[in-house]
Design a protein around this motif. Structure first.
Motif, PDB file in Angstrom:
ATOM      1  N   VAL A 143     -55.755 -55.971  74.718  1.00 36.42           N
ATOM      2  CA  VAL A 143     -56.941 -54.389  74.852  1.00 36.42           C
ATOM      3  C   VAL A 143     -56.942 -53.510  75.873  1.00 36.42           C
ATOM      4  O   VAL A 143     -57.281 -54.790  77.287  1.00 36.42           O
ATOM      5  N   LYS A 144     -57.336 -51.840  75.789  1.00 33.69           N
ATOM      6  CA  LYS A 144     -56.656 -51.671  76.896  1.00 33.69           C
ATOM      7  C   LYS A 144     -57.474 -50.120  76.865  1.00 33.69           C
ATOM      8  O   LYS A 144     -58.458 -50.218  75.684  1.00 33.69           O
ATOM      9  N   THR A 191     -56.358 -43.166  72.608  1.00 34.77           N
ATOM     10  CA  THR A 191     -57.052 -43.812  72.104  1.00 34.77           C
ATOM     11  C   THR A 191     -56.934 -43.688  70.526  1.00 34.77           C
ATOM     12  O   THR A 191     -56.181 -44.420  69.492  1.00 34.77           O
ATOM     13  N   ASN A 192     -55.710 -42.550  70.473  1.00 34.67           N
ATOM     14  CA  ASN A 192     -54.671 -42.418  68.949  1.00 34.67           C
ATOM     15  C   ASN A 192     -53.813 -42.943  69.692  1.00 34.67           C
ATOM     16  O   ASN A 192     -52.511 -43.569  67.995  1.00 34.67           O
ATOM     17  N   GLN A 193     -53.118 -43.948  69.737  1.00 37.27           N
ATOM     18  CA  GLN A 193     -52.391 -45.197  70.642  1.00 37.27           C
ATOM     19  C   GLN A 193     -52.923 -46.214  69.530  1.00 37.27           C
ATOM     20  O   GLN A 193     -52.229 -47.057  70.445  1.00 37.27           O
ATOM     21  N   THR A 194     -53.997 -46.249  69.708  1.00 42.02           N
ATOM     22  CA  THR A 194     -54.541 -48.036  68.646  1.00 42.02           C
ATOM     23  C   THR A 194     -52.924 -47.842  68.005  1.00 42.02           C
ATOM     24  O   THR A 194     -53.807 -47.026  66.686  1.00 42.02           O
ATOM     25  N   LEU A 199     -52.492 -53.382  69.333  1.00 46.87           N
ATOM     26  CA  LEU A 199     -53.073 -52.519  70.042  1.00 46.87           C
ATOM     27  C   LEU A 199     -54.774 -51.544  70.661  1.00 46.87           C
ATOM     28  O   LEU A 199     -54.271 -51.117  68.847  1.00 46.87           O
ATOM     29  N   SER A 200     -55.747 -52.150  71.116  1.00 40.67           N
ATOM     30  CA  SER A 200     -56.849 -51.274  70.750  1.00 40.67           C
ATOM     31  C   SER A 200     -56.386 -50.286  72.375  1.00 40.67           C
ATOM     32  O   SER A 200     -57.100 -51.628  73.295  1.00 40.67           O
ATOM     33  N   ILE A 201     -56.784 -49.002  72.033  1.00 40.06           N
ATOM     34  CA  ILE A 201     -56.975 -48.336  73.820  1.00 40.06           C
ATOM     35  C   ILE A 201     -59.099 -47.688  73.646  1.00 40.06           C
ATOM     36  O   ILE A 201     -58.856 -47.330  72.607  1.00 40.06           O
ATOM     37  N   LEU A 202     -59.740 -48.369  73.929  1.00 43.32           N
ATOM     38  CA  LEU A 202     -61.092 -47.852  74.323  1.00 43.32           C
ATOM     39  C   LEU A 202     -61.708 -47.275  75.081  1.00 43.32           C
ATOM     40  O   LEU A 202     -60.734 -46.813  76.122  1.00 43.32           O
TER      41      LEU A 202
END
Lengths: 109, 111
Positions: free
Chosen positions: B12-13, B83-86, B108-111
């Motif tokens: 998570v990043k 976020t669209n790289q989640t 991978l979650s991009i917050l």
């Protein structure tokens, strides 16, 4: 640019039945490969068929290739609950693979 | 048996961070690949490498870079995460034109 397109998108069968998945592609290929993916895991290679081959067997798997129709099929015979997974076809072109969107197979015990 | 190891199963990043995803293979394969997998879109190739310090763009390289300083290691870098790289990121390796061997993926979650 995706090459393979699997059909159906999802398939649900009873244990012991056969499962057939189809793949269509757009351009000339060197070979076509089928992969399996269990939920949340990476892909595992199942079988490779070359463009000059028409049929190939591996255990309970049978793959056919029709280059005139640009299509392939994967048959899983006598399915088991453990066969529940997503199945992808991939075509080899320009040194790497193009994957389809996959067929989600559910085998009901 | 070939083993492809991805450094994290879950990550998570935050947006704007620089993110490194690492992949190591133990079979001396020349070729290594990075894919992302999204529902309904299948696997899409981001970058691949056929030798040390060599890299080729795949279908969706925008926003990503890669590094291959050693034969066994292939790193994917998100220069400024958005976020669209989640997504699920999958690494693979292969020898010559043989089938690819995959790692278990990094979600991978991009917050």
């Amino acid at each position: 640019s995706q090459q393979g397109e699997e059909d159906p998108q999802a398939l649900s069968i009873q244990e012991g039945e056969n499962a057939t998945m189809n793949c269509s592609y757009k351009t000339s290929i060197n070979n076509l490969q089928w992969y399996r993916q269990n939920s949340g895991r990476g892909l595992v290679h199942l079988i490779l068929i070359r463009s000059n081959e028409r049929e190939k067997h591996s255990g309970r798997l049978r793959v056919t290739l029709d280059t005139s129709k640009k299509s392939s099929s994967l048959l899983i015979t006598a399915s088991r609950a453990a066969d529940t997974a997503s199945y992808f076809c991939a075509t080899a072109e320009r040194g790497y693979l193009f994957f389809g969107t996959g067929t989600r197979l559910t085998v009901i015990p | 048996d070939v083993k492809v190891t991805q450094s994290s199963r879950y990550l998570v990043k935050r947006t704007g961070e620089k993110v490194f995803l690492e992949c190591v293979q133990d079979m001396d394969h020349e070729n290594m690949f990075w894919y992302r997998q999204d529902p309904g879109l299948g696997l899409r190739l981001i970058y691949f490498s056929y030798d040390v310090k060599m890299k080729e763009k795949g279908d969706i390289p925008e926003g990503y870079s890669v590094s291959r300083e050693k034969k066994e290691r292939f790193s994917l870098i998100l220069e400024s995460a958005s976020t669209n790289q989640t997504s699920m990121y999958l690494c693979a390796s292969s020898f010559d034109n043989q089938p690819q061997h995959f790692g278990d993926g990094t979600r991978l979650s991009i917050l």
